[in-house]
Motif scaffolding. Structure first.
Motif, short mmCIF file in Angstrom:
data_model
loop_
_atom_site.label_atom_id
_atom_site.label_comp_id
_atom_site.label_asym_id
_atom_site.label_seq_id
_atom_site.Cartn_x
_atom_site.Cartn_y
_atom_site.Cartn_z
N GLN A 118 0.77 -1.16 0.12
CA GLN A 118 0.10 0.09 0.05
C GLN A 118 0.76 1.25 0.00
O GLN A 118 0.49 2.19 -0.53
N GLY A 119 2.02 1.10 0.60
CA GLY A 119 2.76 2.34 0.61
C GLY A 119 4.09 1.90 1.31
O GLY A 119 4.40 1.10 1.78
N MET A 120 4.98 3.04 1.34
CA MET A 120 6.24 3.02 1.85
C MET A 120 6.75 4.17 2.95
O MET A 120 6.00 5.18 2.64
N ALA A 121 7.12 3.88 4.05
CA ALA A 121 7.65 5.15 4.88
C ALA A 121 8.95 4.97 5.26
O ALA A 121 9.59 3.98 5.50
N GLU A 122 9.59 6.27 5.57
CA GLU A 122 11.23 6.28 5.68
C GLU A 122 11.09 7.03 6.80
O GLU A 122 10.45 8.29 7.23
N SER A 123 12.07 6.83 7.90
CA SER A 123 12.34 7.49 9.06
C SER A 123 13.85 7.53 9.39
O SER A 123 14.53 6.63 9.11
N GLY A 124 14.36 8.77 9.75
CA GLY A 124 15.60 8.89 10.08
C GLY A 124 15.90 8.90 11.55
O GLY A 124 15.58 9.99 12.14
N GLU A 125 16.73 7.88 11.90
CA GLU A 125 17.11 7.92 13.36
C GLU A 125 18.58 8.20 13.26
O GLU A 125 19.35 7.25 12.96
N GLY A 126 18.81 9.29 13.41
CA GLY A 126 20.60 9.52 13.37
C GLY A 126 20.78 9.62 12.23
O GLY A 126 20.41 10.29 11.44
N ASP A 127 21.96 8.83 11.85
CA ASP A 127 22.46 8.65 10.63
C ASP A 127 21.93 7.67 9.63
O ASP A 127 22.24 7.26 8.40
N ALA A 128 20.98 6.70 10.34
CA ALA A 128 20.36 5.61 9.88
C ALA A 128 19.25 5.77 9.20
O ALA A 128 18.23 6.59 9.76
N LEU A 129 18.48 5.13 8.11
CA LEU A 129 17.68 5.20 7.56
C LEU A 129 16.65 3.90 7.63
O LEU A 129 17.18 3.13 7.24
N VAL A 130 15.61 4.12 8.43
CA VAL A 130 14.67 3.15 8.65
C VAL A 130 13.50 3.17 7.48
O VAL A 130 12.87 4.26 7.70
N ARG A 131 13.59 2.04 6.90
CA ARG A 131 12.09 1.92 6.04
C ARG A 131 10.81 1.07 6.55
O ARG A 131 11.44 0.09 7.09
N THR A 132 9.95 1.38 6.25
CA THR A 132 8.74 0.52 6.83
C THR A 132 7.58 0.52 5.52
O THR A 132 7.44 1.45 4.88
N ALA A 133 7.49 -0.92 5.44
CA ALA A 133 6.43 -1.25 4.41
C ALA A 133 5.05 -1.19 4.81
O ALA A 133 4.90 -1.73 6.00
N ILE A 134 4.09 -0.59 4.10
CA ILE A 134 2.69 -0.46 4.55
C ILE A 134 2.08 -1.82 3.75
O ILE A 134 1.79 -1.67 2.43
#
Length: 180
Positions: A118-134
């Motif tokens: 359905q979608g993708m979400a990205e969040s930045g925690e410090g230098d790391a990029l965390v992706r989440t699939a919906i």
């Protein structure tokens, strides 16, 4: 009124006008003298027709000797496939029952999983990029990151900006779902 209906009416009226003009004929053609008819000599016409008929009869006999004539009256134009073929040709086209090997049962195909991205979400925690699939799986909305199990059968193994790759834990096959 739709444009297609208006166009149909205009075309119909034009056809009627052309027909009426053709039926009325031309006034000038009726008053001018016509071209004098050509004289046809009876013997020449009969001779040409006779030669043409004899040639056609010879071709028909040649086909009949070769067996190329197909029983067109036997064929049913309203049926398709083997039942539409004439009886003489049907026997040659279909193999004997003894010649066919018994069909092997097809392996059971696993049902297609009811999963959609359905979608993708990205969040930045410090230098790391965390992706989440919906994902929507079996009517449920799932927020999945790497290592998340989806529906007791799939596990998220890779995430990109527009796709998610799931591994089937039963068949050990990887499949990719992309955003549409």
């Amino acid at each position: 009124m739709h444009a297609s209906r208006a166009a149909l009416i205009v075309v119909g009226l034009n056809l009627i006008a052309v027909w009426a003009a053709a039926a009325a004929g031309s006034r000038s053609a009726a008053t001018e003298p016509g071209v004098p008819p050509q004289l046809v000599i009876e013997e020449d016409a009969v001779g040409e027709a006779r030669a043409s008929l004899l040639a056609a009869a010879d071709r028909l006999e040649a086909h009949a000797r070769r067996g190329d004539l197909r029983p067109a009256l036997i064929r049913d134009p309203f049926r398709f496939g083997a039942s539409a073929r004439p009886a003489g040709r049907r026997a040659a086209a279909e193999p004997a029952p003894e010649a066919t090997a018994p069909a092997e049962p097809a392996p059971e195909a696993t049902p297609e999983p009811d999963i959609s991205l359905q979608g993708m979400a990205e969040s930045g925690e410090g230098d790391a990029l965390v992706r989440t699939a919906i994902l929507r799986a079996d009517g449920e909305l799932i927020l999945a990151s790497l290592g998340t199990r989806v529906g007791d059968r799939f596990e998220v193994v890779a995430l990109t900006a527009d796709s998610v790759e799931l591994e089937d834990l039963v068949a050990h096959v990887r499949r990719t779902w992309r955003l549409k």
